[in-house]
Design a protein around this motif. Sequence first.
Motif, mmCIF file in Angstrom:
data_model
loop_
_atom_site.group_PDB
_atom_site.id
_atom_site.type_symbol
_atom_site.label_atom_id
_atom_site.label_comp_id
_atom_site.label_asym_id
_atom_site.label_seq_id
_atom_site.Cartn_x
_atom_site.Cartn_y
_atom_site.Cartn_z
ATOM 1 N N SER A 115 0.996 -1.263 -0.145
ATOM 2 C CA SER A 115 0.107 0.013 -0.077
ATOM 3 C C SER A 115 1.036 1.087 -0.059
ATOM 4 O O SER A 115 1.951 1.318 0.636
ATOM 5 N N ALA A 116 0.446 2.351 -0.319
ATOM 6 C CA ALA A 116 1.005 3.492 -0.281
ATOM 7 C C ALA A 116 1.461 4.162 1.242
ATOM 8 O O ALA A 116 2.582 4.495 1.263
ATOM 9 N N GLU A 117 0.696 3.697 1.815
ATOM 10 C CA GLU A 117 0.774 4.031 3.290
ATOM 11 C C GLU A 117 1.890 3.316 3.890
ATOM 12 O O GLU A 117 3.032 3.880 4.408
ATOM 13 N N GLU A 118 2.354 2.182 3.357
ATOM 14 C CA GLU A 118 3.447 1.376 3.949
ATOM 15 C C GLU A 118 4.684 1.883 3.460
ATOM 16 O O GLU A 118 5.531 2.021 3.926
ATOM 17 N N VAL A 119 4.471 2.135 2.066
ATOM 18 C CA VAL A 119 5.877 2.691 1.359
ATOM 19 C C VAL A 119 6.205 4.155 2.025
ATOM 20 O O VAL A 119 7.428 4.196 1.818
ATOM 21 N N ILE A 120 5.232 4.717 2.263
ATOM 22 C CA ILE A 120 5.380 6.111 2.860
ATOM 23 C C ILE A 120 6.007 5.927 4.107
ATOM 24 O O ILE A 120 6.776 6.732 4.538
ATOM 25 N N LEU A 169 8.032 3.603 -7.382
ATOM 26 C CA LEU A 169 7.455 2.866 -6.659
ATOM 27 C C LEU A 169 5.931 3.373 -5.888
ATOM 28 O O LEU A 169 4.819 3.165 -5.856
ATOM 29 N N LEU A 170 6.435 4.535 -5.467
ATOM 30 C CA LEU A 170 5.544 5.565 -4.502
ATOM 31 C C LEU A 170 4.356 5.974 -5.524
ATOM 32 O O LEU A 170 3.441 5.875 -5.163
ATOM 33 N N ASN A 171 4.966 6.472 -6.464
ATOM 34 C CA ASN A 171 4.018 6.862 -7.721
ATOM 35 C C ASN A 171 3.071 6.037 -8.175
ATOM 36 O O ASN A 171 1.828 6.374 -8.326
ATOM 37 N N GLN A 172 3.470 4.718 -8.228
ATOM 38 C CA GLN A 172 2.581 3.722 -9.035
ATOM 39 C C GLN A 172 1.584 3.368 -7.826
ATOM 40 O O GLN A 172 0.342 3.043 -8.438
ATOM 41 N N LEU A 173 1.869 3.712 -6.445
ATOM 42 C CA LEU A 173 0.896 3.213 -5.531
ATOM 43 C C LEU A 173 -0.240 4.159 -5.066
ATOM 44 O O LEU A 173 -1.280 3.961 -4.380
ATOM 45 N N GLN A 174 0.426 5.657 -5.396
ATOM 46 C CA GLN A 174 -0.427 6.412 -4.732
ATOM 47 C C GLN A 174 -1.407 6.922 -5.918
ATOM 48 O O GLN A 174 -1.082 6.723 -7.239
ATOM 49 N N PRO A 175 -2.569 7.117 -5.597
ATOM 50 C CA PRO A 175 -3.761 7.643 -6.602
ATOM 51 C C PRO A 175 -3.257 8.777 -7.230
ATOM 52 O O PRO A 175 -2.682 9.634 -6.761
ATOM 53 N N ASN A 176 -3.537 8.875 -8.544
ATOM 54 C CA ASN A 176 -2.866 9.881 -9.605
ATOM 55 C C ASN A 176 -4.082 11.100 -9.216
ATOM 56 O O ASN A 176 -5.296 11.078 -9.808
ATOM 57 N N THR A 177 -3.778 12.162 -8.596
ATOM 58 C CA THR A 177 -4.444 13.332 -8.278
ATOM 59 C C THR A 177 -4.453 14.274 -9.343
ATOM 60 O O THR A 177 -5.162 15.332 -9.272
ATOM 61 N N SER A 178 -3.637 14.056 -10.246
ATOM 62 C CA SER A 178 -3.476 15.177 -11.395
ATOM 63 C C SER A 178 -4.380 15.165 -12.501
ATOM 64 O O SER A 178 -4.432 15.922 -13.068
ATOM 65 N N LYS A 179 -5.203 14.052 -12.692
ATOM 66 C CA LYS A 179 -6.247 13.695 -13.505
ATOM 67 C C LYS A 179 -7.299 14.511 -13.270
ATOM 68 O O LYS A 179 -7.880 14.402 -12.083
#
Length: 199
Positions: A65-70, A189-199
């Motif tokens: 999850s993004a949380e784990e990677v953060i 890896l972080l970018n892959q797991l985080q939802p893309n907010t730029s769209k």
Amino acid sequence: MPGFFFPHNNMTELNGKEDCKLAEGKIHKKKQKNFGADLKNYLKCMVPHIESGIKTANPKNATLSAEEVIQWSQSLEKLLASQSGQGVFREFLKSEFSEENIEFWLACEDYKKTKSDHLHGKAERIYEEFVQSDAIKQINIDYQMREATAKKAQDPTHTSFDEVQKTVYILMERDSYPRFLKSKTYLNLLNQLQPNTSK
């Protein structure tokens, strides 16, 4: 195309697509600048889900999850507490030719859990692989520490490698870990797991 097998139902899909002419075996004379686009379209036909599959291509990361990677960015301790974190960090260290540090640290963690009657054999293995002056995966420690560790390994206890393990941990924490956090390995890896907010 020779060498590729297409199930019947896939061939009927391919026949209707303009971009898949190469897959049908038709020869096209294209300008050189179109080669990249043609290749991309060809690959899309050959592997229909090639683009959607990139993010989940690595099964190790499938449950991350993004949380784990953060959390990995909070401390080296949190990174090493995660099995996935250990794996990603090890890959990064391999790219820097210093994976012996994490391998030694993990060997020491395993050593601490060893039953007393197996300590001698494991201590000898760790010493020969990582500590002795001609070790295959020699860790970067000074002469005095190398000698002190050699004596402790001859009459091993569960704490024989504690001092040298701490030294290697500090070395990773000060040197490799900050570079890891800025590396493409971690950031991608972080970018892959985080939802893309730029769209």
